[in-house]
Design a protein around this motif. Structure first.
Motif, mmCIF file in Angstrom:
data_model
loop_
_atom_site.group_PDB
_atom_site.id
_atom_site.type_symbol
_atom_site.label_atom_id
_atom_site.label_comp_id
_atom_site.label_asym_id
_atom_site.label_seq_id
_atom_site.Cartn_x
_atom_site.Cartn_y
_atom_site.Cartn_z
ATOM 1 N N LEU A 1 0.839 -1.191 0.000
ATOM 2 C CA LEU A 1 0.000 0.000 0.000
ATOM 3 C C LEU A 1 0.876 1.243 0.000
ATOM 4 C CD1 LEU A 1 -2.802 1.409 0.405
ATOM 5 C CD2 LEU A 1 -2.393 1.189 2.866
ATOM 6 N N SER B 1 0.875 5.496 0.102
ATOM 7 C CA SER B 1 0.064 6.655 0.473
ATOM 8 C C SER B 1 0.984 7.842 0.671
ATOM 9 C CB SER B 1 -0.736 6.376 1.757
ATOM 10 O OG SER B 1 0.150 6.130 2.846
ATOM 11 N N ASP C 1 4.637 7.055 2.155
ATOM 12 C CA ASP C 1 4.779 5.810 2.878
ATOM 13 C C ASP C 1 4.427 4.638 1.971
ATOM 14 O OD1 ASP C 1 5.253 4.577 5.586
ATOM 15 O OD2 ASP C 1 3.276 3.742 5.154
ATOM 16 N N CYS C 2 5.189 3.546 2.103
ATOM 17 C CA CYS C 2 4.868 2.284 1.445
ATOM 18 C C CYS C 2 4.808 1.221 2.524
ATOM 19 C CB CYS C 2 5.914 1.931 0.391
ATOM 20 S SG CYS C 2 5.529 0.424 -0.527
ATOM 21 N N SER C 3 3.701 0.507 2.588
ATOM 22 C CA SER C 3 3.463 -0.414 3.695
ATOM 23 C C SER C 3 3.073 -1.795 3.179
ATOM 24 C CB SER C 3 2.345 0.137 4.584
ATOM 25 O OG SER C 3 2.061 -0.729 5.661
ATOM 26 N N LYS D 1 0.800 -4.993 3.787
ATOM 27 C CA LYS D 1 -0.436 -5.353 4.472
ATOM 28 C C LYS D 1 -0.693 -6.836 4.252
ATOM 29 C CE LYS D 1 -1.338 -1.125 5.759
ATOM 30 N NZ LYS D 1 -1.224 -0.736 7.183
ATOM 31 N N SER E 1 0.038 4.967 7.331
ATOM 32 C CA SER E 1 -0.830 4.858 6.154
ATOM 33 C C SER E 1 -2.178 5.518 6.404
ATOM 34 C CB SER E 1 -1.035 3.391 5.778
ATOM 35 O OG SER E 1 0.181 2.774 5.416
ATOM 36 N N ASN F 1 -2.026 9.289 6.535
ATOM 37 C CA ASN F 1 -1.963 9.858 5.193
ATOM 38 C C ASN F 1 -3.330 9.855 4.529
ATOM 39 O OD1 ASN F 1 0.768 10.422 5.274
ATOM 40 N ND2 ASN F 1 1.398 8.612 4.131
ATOM 41 N N ILE G 1 -4.449 6.689 -3.058
ATOM 42 C CA ILE G 1 -3.524 5.623 -2.687
ATOM 43 C C ILE G 1 -3.214 4.755 -3.906
ATOM 44 C CG2 ILE G 1 -4.304 5.522 -0.287
ATOM 45 C CD1 ILE G 1 -5.805 2.912 -1.065
#
Length: 206
Positions: A50, A52, A59-61, A63, A91, A94, A101
């Protein structure tokens, strides 16, 4: 009028002779509604990535959850639970300020469809709906605006622990990806594209 490209994208496409290819890929590959194949990929995924951004914070997350934790809830809508985390809300914070996103669904098996999605996210805090999903603290609903496949080049096959066959060789050459040989792409490749002509364009490795 492009759905995918802004002025920054266009400036680089024009600088490096890529606008024709970009336009052809948007016309042929972008969708704004899920196909059954898309839904199958999304709802079987044990994870996704993800992206955002808000107020300069990007941010890159990762999940993750059990397969099915992401659900297609409409022809261009999906939902996923937000589980217990580290209380930083990078996330979600944001999303609260800027709902745009990006999502990337992929397997590292060298063959599965990979999906890139763009959309607008919103928090769902309906207690009854949250209680129906084990471990959910809240839900995130995404109105999907753009659906397109992610290029398979450079992705390692983790099933066999082998690197991508498309990585640059020691002499700087690279295998040509299949999509460059398509009849609507090959004639319009950028002038300096290494696979614009010659036998390399017919080299398909997956």
């Amino acid at each position: 009028m492009s759905h995918l490209f802004h002025a920054g994208n266009r400036a680089l496409q024009d600088r490096f002779d890529g606008r024709r290819v970009a336009d052809a890929l948007e016309t042929r590959r972008r969708q704004d509604r899920f196909s059954p194949e898309h839904v199958a990929v999304i709802e079987a995924a044990p994870f996704f990535f993800l992206a955002s951004a808000a107020e300069g914070a990007v941010d890159c997350s990762f999940k993750g959850g059990p397969p099915g934790f992401v659900r297609a809830t409409g022809p261009a809508e999906l939902e996923f639970p937000d589980y217990d985390g580290n209380s930083m809300y990078l996330s979600l914070g944001n999303i609260a300020l800027s709902p745009a996103i990006g999502l990337l669904f992929m397997n590292f098996d060298g063959r599965s469809l990979r999906l890139r999605l763009r959309g607008r996210a919103a928090l769902v805090e309906d207690p009854a709906r949250i209680a129906a999903i084990p471990g959910a603290r809240r839900l995130v609903r995404v109105a999907v605006t753009d659906i397109f496949p992610n290029c398979p080049r450079y992705i390692p096959n983790l099933d066999t622990a082998t690197p991508s066959a498309y990585l640059p060789r020691q002499d700087g050459t690279q295998a040509a990806p299949e999509w460059k040989s398509r009849d609507y792409i090959r004639p319009i490749l950028p002038a300096d594209d290494p696979h614009r002509s010659g036998p390399g364009i017919a080299e398909h490795l997956g």
